[in-house]
Design a protein around this motif. Structure first.
Motif, PDB file in Angstrom:
ATOM      1  N   SER A 198      76.057  48.938  45.011  1.00 37.49           N
ATOM      2  CA  SER A 198      76.594  48.791  46.306  1.00 37.49           C
ATOM      3  C   SER A 198      75.871  47.453  46.926  1.00 37.49           C
ATOM      4  N   ARG A 215      81.436  44.715  52.400  1.00 36.11           N
ATOM      5  CA  ARG A 215      80.942  45.813  51.577  1.00 36.11           C
ATOM      6  C   ARG A 215      81.837  45.878  50.465  1.00 36.11           C
ATOM      7  N   MET A 242      72.525  42.724  50.775  1.00 34.88           N
ATOM      8  CA  MET A 242      71.691  43.868  50.222  1.00 34.88           C
ATOM      9  C   MET A 242      72.126  44.689  48.933  1.00 34.88           C
ATOM     10  N   PHE A 243      71.330  44.893  47.792  1.00 38.71           N
ATOM     11  CA  PHE A 243      71.862  45.604  46.944  1.00 38.71           C
ATOM     12  C   PHE A 243      71.079  46.790  46.628  1.00 38.71           C
ATOM     13  N   ALA A 244      71.887  47.792  46.104  1.00 33.68           N
ATOM     14  CA  ALA A 244      71.260  49.304  46.179  1.00 33.68           C
ATOM     15  C   ALA A 244      70.850  49.362  44.590  1.00 33.68           C
ATOM     16  N   THR A 247      69.268  53.470  43.637  1.00 34.50           N
ATOM     17  CA  THR A 247      70.547  54.224  42.999  1.00 34.50           C
ATOM     18  C   THR A 247      71.048  53.906  41.616  1.00 34.50           C
ATOM     19  N   ASP A 263      64.124  49.430  45.581  1.00 35.05           N
ATOM     20  CA  ASP A 263      65.270  50.248  45.681  1.00 35.05           C
ATOM     21  C   ASP A 263      66.334  49.450  46.571  1.00 35.05           C
ATOM     22  N   GLN A 264      66.251  49.258  47.899  1.00 38.29           N
ATOM     23  CA  GLN A 264      67.188  48.019  48.350  1.00 38.29           C
ATOM     24  C   GLN A 264      66.632  46.695  48.305  1.00 38.29           C
ATOM     25  N   PRO A 266      66.867  43.125  49.503  1.00 39.73           N
ATOM     26  CA  PRO A 266      67.749  41.812  50.379  1.00 39.73           C
ATOM     27  C   PRO A 266      67.483  40.430  49.800  1.00 39.73           C
TER      28      PRO A 266
ATOM     29  N   ARG B 238      57.177  52.259  51.923  1.00 35.25           N
ATOM     30  CA  ARG B 238      58.005  51.032  51.965  1.00 35.25           C
ATOM     31  C   ARG B 238      57.456  49.901  52.513  1.00 35.25           C
ATOM     32  N   ARG B 268      61.077  43.216  49.396  1.00 36.90           N
ATOM     33  CA  ARG B 268      60.773  44.720  49.696  1.00 36.90           C
ATOM     34  C   ARG B 268      60.612  45.609  48.493  1.00 36.90           C
TER      35      ARG B 268
END
Lengths: 295, 295, 295, 295
Positions: A198, A215, A242-244, A247, A263-264, A266, B238, B268
């Motif tokens: 995502s 998106r 922002m890259f997920a 997941t 995780d996320q 940026p 986080r 992050r």
């Protein structure tokens, strides 16, 4: 405003030609009139060159009138009184129809200061900017002298006209008015494109709230099916992608820490060339990543 | 609570020994009492082992009493009634003394649910967590059965005790209770450490507001003079590190786009091992960067 | 030549002082003699400064005599006749005692050309060079005028003397004559230092054969127990580091292509600052890697 | 062997069809004969499927005869006696016509061992291999049992036939027999594609000498105008790409050390999928670089 083919415009009556192109330059049909005599045009670039030549050949009074034919940015009275459909769509594209009170005041302040100094409205090709970067440009241009601003205004009018013409006229050639923003995610843990990630593109703002622009989910080649921004200028401004990835790696059964180190992710960057191709890739493992301005 | 040297504790009266270490385990001086008979200790690790042995050797009733001697987290009534100074400092370190209403309700809800299920308070070594990650741990532990939670509670009590002992007793050896979070900025445009870069470490939160944990400027080696977090556990949670690279490169006279492609770079990541050394470096040019979990 | 402590040198007879330091400057005990009167020295840096001051204060004839006291590089007749033990060890360290015929001829040619032009031997601190980079330096210096070369020769003599003094005298302080070359392998596939990787450092050559300088296995921190080069200047020259990553990842059970995409990874780089610390790390997955000049 | 169009082959006489395709399978026109009856073919994939069906439907004796119709690899007597033009071109493509004595002996040894074990020649689609990787495959297949090798031989014969058919027949569709090896150089010092960089691709060898496969200069997009290898399978094997980045950065007036830290950058990698697209990019500054298996 329906699209016209260049071949039709080359053979129709002068009146129809002028009617079709009257608002390519805001409330200034005389420019289309002058260009009409140079028909037929080999392409839309040739047509645009003829229209620019009409402006360049006009006397100072005509040029000033052309400038004054433009509305103030984000002016509520003028909005109520009616902008051209083109001006209205352009201003709305950058969000000038939904300003917060603070933003509205910021725009009113610079508009008034600009008019007070130069006696004509501040003109900018808003499709090439975000709300924040328009205000930033505004502040910079306020410092110029009048002659520099006359020049700058004509330059912006040409950019506005090029975008209107590009939307209005179909031809074999294209005007160079569109940029592109794209991404690509390489999973260097498995040595393959990262599919199914995502991606969210946000326009950042100092003035107001951040705004989600696009998106997407990466495809089997690690790219998005469509550019994140394409088929239009990429507005000058600050962005965050922002890259997920948390997941994604969890879904592949990769051994991760708890919570996962990444995780996320940026990526923050600025756009400075709205007509260029900006490629912002991500090379990523669960423990590292790299990005760069690609091409 | 003033520091004691281990050599003094080895030779003082039993009463003084117990008085000094009474609250290493919350309201449970019997543990210090039992350990006293094993004096002298070669080091603080040996002392701590003796105290743990006392707990491990105690019967189920004593262990349960030890657990019940602990306060609820973030309980306003108990705060008013008085916690031990140690408990109070620990809870404050993670911000439990300044919860928003929403946060307070979240804590109250899980506290009540936990007590209702197990009949004893939820115990956690809060210095190893952020507000967010405590709540996350809380939710996970609520799903356990009572025997698992008895075990988990004793484990957390040992962690709390180790940190208290580490602050209280000076010795030649140290307990392994401290982690470290560090960074390093390499300017791969000039091939040198990046000096003078502003670095801000923020603790991210889903519940409440992000909180700045550390601010620093990189030194001539591209590092910060002190670890971003050091001399204590690095709380599970986080984080975002923000590097002001735009200002840095502009100050070096490097040719940049306008606005610069990269300005504030956010990294992050999550911390999962509070006693480990987590190194998060940045390799950066005006057009690219790389980060990774280093060591 | 046995080591002396500075404290002994500060109190021994002048004759013993001179005898101990006679060959710090090749066949030129007068320099030690002059420095002797400045005793006692606070440190070896102060001693070295006094010796340099003696040279700097000497007249042109003495300086020329000092230069002429040095042997030609790689001169077989002089080698047979006998160099000082120091000169011999220095020349051997860079391999000048085992030149191929082609290399010998190359050195003879530049030696003769240099003597013919300047009337004194080419002097260089060979411990700071490889065979290839000495020849390269030789060619550059041949283009200078005599006064520049007098200056350059004295500069090199100081470097030679500093290294001899560093080996000869023990003191609380150290001369800054040693550099360091180190590496570090981070496995960004697992997020940990890469332990057990075979690393081979080779000195590359245009003239002759490449020569293995160091072999090591990375330890649990992904580093080598000793620097690849340390405790001496890192010779100016071209190098290749070879990392056996294929074997490493195969040994960890990572899924690879057949043959593996990456197996032996070569990093080629040059050393330009023999007294600096050059760190050349490798961040690696089975499908990607990054290197940079670190610090 | 001149090219034929599929449309001609669909309508010509059976005799002409068979004559045209007689050697797609070595000395085995019966395969073309059987396929002829399935005309017309919608595409070359359909034609190839019909030829494979003829082989798959043949009895064990016919299949063995097909295998035995193939020459030994690198057999000098057979080369003198005459291979089919196709076999000869294929063997030459991988350098089997110019083996060193040591290489020749290595091939003779495995050929003899293979024939002695299985009673038929070792068959491999040599266009998918380098000399080194053919020998490596040879060693592996020698360990198989006869039935596995019958199967493997037919598989290789299909690959040989597909490549011959691809060269012989023009049609609207293509067989998937070609791979691609490409590169891309991004200058992350200036944030632009690196134009004008010399790139040399070498096939590495354990047996014999390394062999230059391609030389190119990067264009304004940082890519080579043609793929480094394209329009054919990319042979399984080990390769080195060499990028002359020292000259590039010096030519751009970038401040470098002397000698430059990075000059010639070698990337070593292996190809494992001859029909895939392997992209090996380089992100580079004068002080750092990154590479990865791209797509």
């Amino acid at each position: 405003m329906s699209q016209k083919s260049l071949s039709d415009l080359n053979v129709c009556s002068k009146a129809d030609f002028v009617a079709a192109l009257a608002n390519v330059f805001e409330y200034s049909p005389w420019i289309a009139e002058q260009a009409a005599s140079a028909r037929p045009f080999a392409g839309v670039n040739a047509l645009f060159a003829a229209m620019k030549a009409a402006v360049d050949g006009a006397g100072p009074d005509h040029r000033l009138a052309l400038i004054k034919a433009h509305p103030d940015l984000a002016d509520k009275t003028q909005r109520a009184a009616g902008l051209t459909a083109e001006s209205s769509a352009e201003q709305n594209s950058v969000g000038l129809d939904r300003l917060s009170d603070a933003e509205y005041e910021a725009f009113e302040r610079v508009n008034n200061a600009y008019r007070a100094k130069f006696g004509f409205p501040y003109i900018v090709c808003v499709r090439r900017y975000t709300k924040d970067s328009v205000l930033c440009d505004f502040e910079l241009r306020l410092r110029n002298d009048a002659s520099t601003e006359m020049q700058a205004s004509i330059g912006e009018i040409f950019r506005i006209a090029a975008l209107r013409l590009d939307q209005l006229v179909t031809a074999d050639d294209r005007l160079s008015v569109h940029g592109r923003l794209s991404t690509h995610v390489l999973d260097t843990h498995s040595g393959k494109p990262a599919a199914g990630i995502s991606v969210v593109l946000t326009e950042l703002s100092d003035l107001g709230e951040a705004r989600v622009v696009a998106r997407a989910i990466t495809n089997s080649d690690g790219r998005t099916d469509q550019p994140l921004i394409g088929g239009r200028p990429v507005p000058i401004g600050r962005y965050e992608l922002m890259f997920a990835v948390g997941t994604y790696f969890a879904g592949r059964g990769v051994s991760l820490s708890d919570p996962p180190f990444l995780d996320q992710i940026p990526l923050r960057f600025s756009v400075s060339d709205p007509e260029g191709h900006l490629h912002v890739p991500l090379l990523v493992t669960p423990w590292s990543y790299t990005t760069y301005r690609g091409s």
